[in-house]
Design a protein around this motif. Structure first.
Motif, PDB file in Angstrom:
ATOM      1  N   GLU A  54      -7.270 -12.027  22.715  1.00 40.11           N
ATOM      2  CA  GLU A  54      -6.978 -12.270  24.132  1.00 40.11           C
ATOM      3  C   GLU A  54      -5.815 -13.245  24.301  1.00 40.11           C
ATOM      4  N   ILE A  55      -5.702 -14.205  23.400  1.00 39.53           N
ATOM      5  CA  ILE A  55      -4.582 -15.150  23.450  1.00 39.53           C
ATOM      6  C   ILE A  55      -3.296 -14.445  23.030  1.00 39.53           C
ATOM      7  N   ILE A  59       0.068 -14.084  25.329  1.00 40.62           N
ATOM      8  CA  ILE A  59       1.379 -14.515  24.848  1.00 40.62           C
ATOM      9  C   ILE A  59       2.372 -13.349  24.915  1.00 40.62           C
ATOM     10  N   ALA A  60       1.926 -12.166  24.479  1.00 41.88           N
ATOM     11  CA  ALA A  60       2.794 -10.982  24.529  1.00 41.88           C
ATOM     12  C   ALA A  60       3.199 -10.670  25.966  1.00 41.88           C
ATOM     13  N   GLU A  61       2.257 -10.797  26.901  1.00 40.96           N
ATOM     14  CA  GLU A  61       2.567 -10.548  28.317  1.00 40.96           C
ATOM     15  C   GLU A  61       3.595 -11.554  28.830  1.00 40.96           C
ATOM     16  N   GLY A  62       3.404 -12.822  28.492  1.00 35.08           N
ATOM     17  CA  GLY A  62       4.343 -13.861  28.917  1.00 35.08           C
ATOM     18  C   GLY A  62       5.732 -13.659  28.341  1.00 35.08           C
TER      19      GLY A  62
END
Length: 96
Positions: A54-55, A59-62
């Motif tokens: 989930e982290i 991070i990938a989305e950000g």
């Protein structure tokens, strides 16, 4: 000069504080011991942190938002933020 102490079947070497600070090793942490010729080499053992999907996804989305230039500027106050939200650029960031 650090001294060597032999206690039973263990060899203890005191590493000076200035060197401990440089390599960021702390009491109880593991180190790898190897040799290079006649030298003893002590290397802090790097521990791999447990992965959290989930982290990683957040991070990938950000990072995707950064690459697509979907980030807002920094604001000094809530009033400044609210005024920006009314601009054409700010309206692109509206959520449902």
């Amino acid at each position: 000069m650090p001294k060597v102490h032999i206690r039973g079947d263990k060899l203890t070497v005191t590493i000076p504080e200035r060197i401990r600070d440089q390599i960021a090793v702390h009491n109880g942490e593991e180190i790898e011991v190897s040799t290079e010729g006649s030298r003893i080499v002590l290397t802090p053992k790097e521990e791999l942190a447990e992965r959290h999907p989930e982290i990683d996804a957040a991070i990938a989305e950000g990072l995707g938002d950064l690459r697509a230039d979907r980030v807002s500027p920094a604001f000094k106050s809530m009033e400044e933020f609210k005024a920006w939200r009314k601009t054409a650029e700010g309206k692109k960031f509206r959520t449902a």
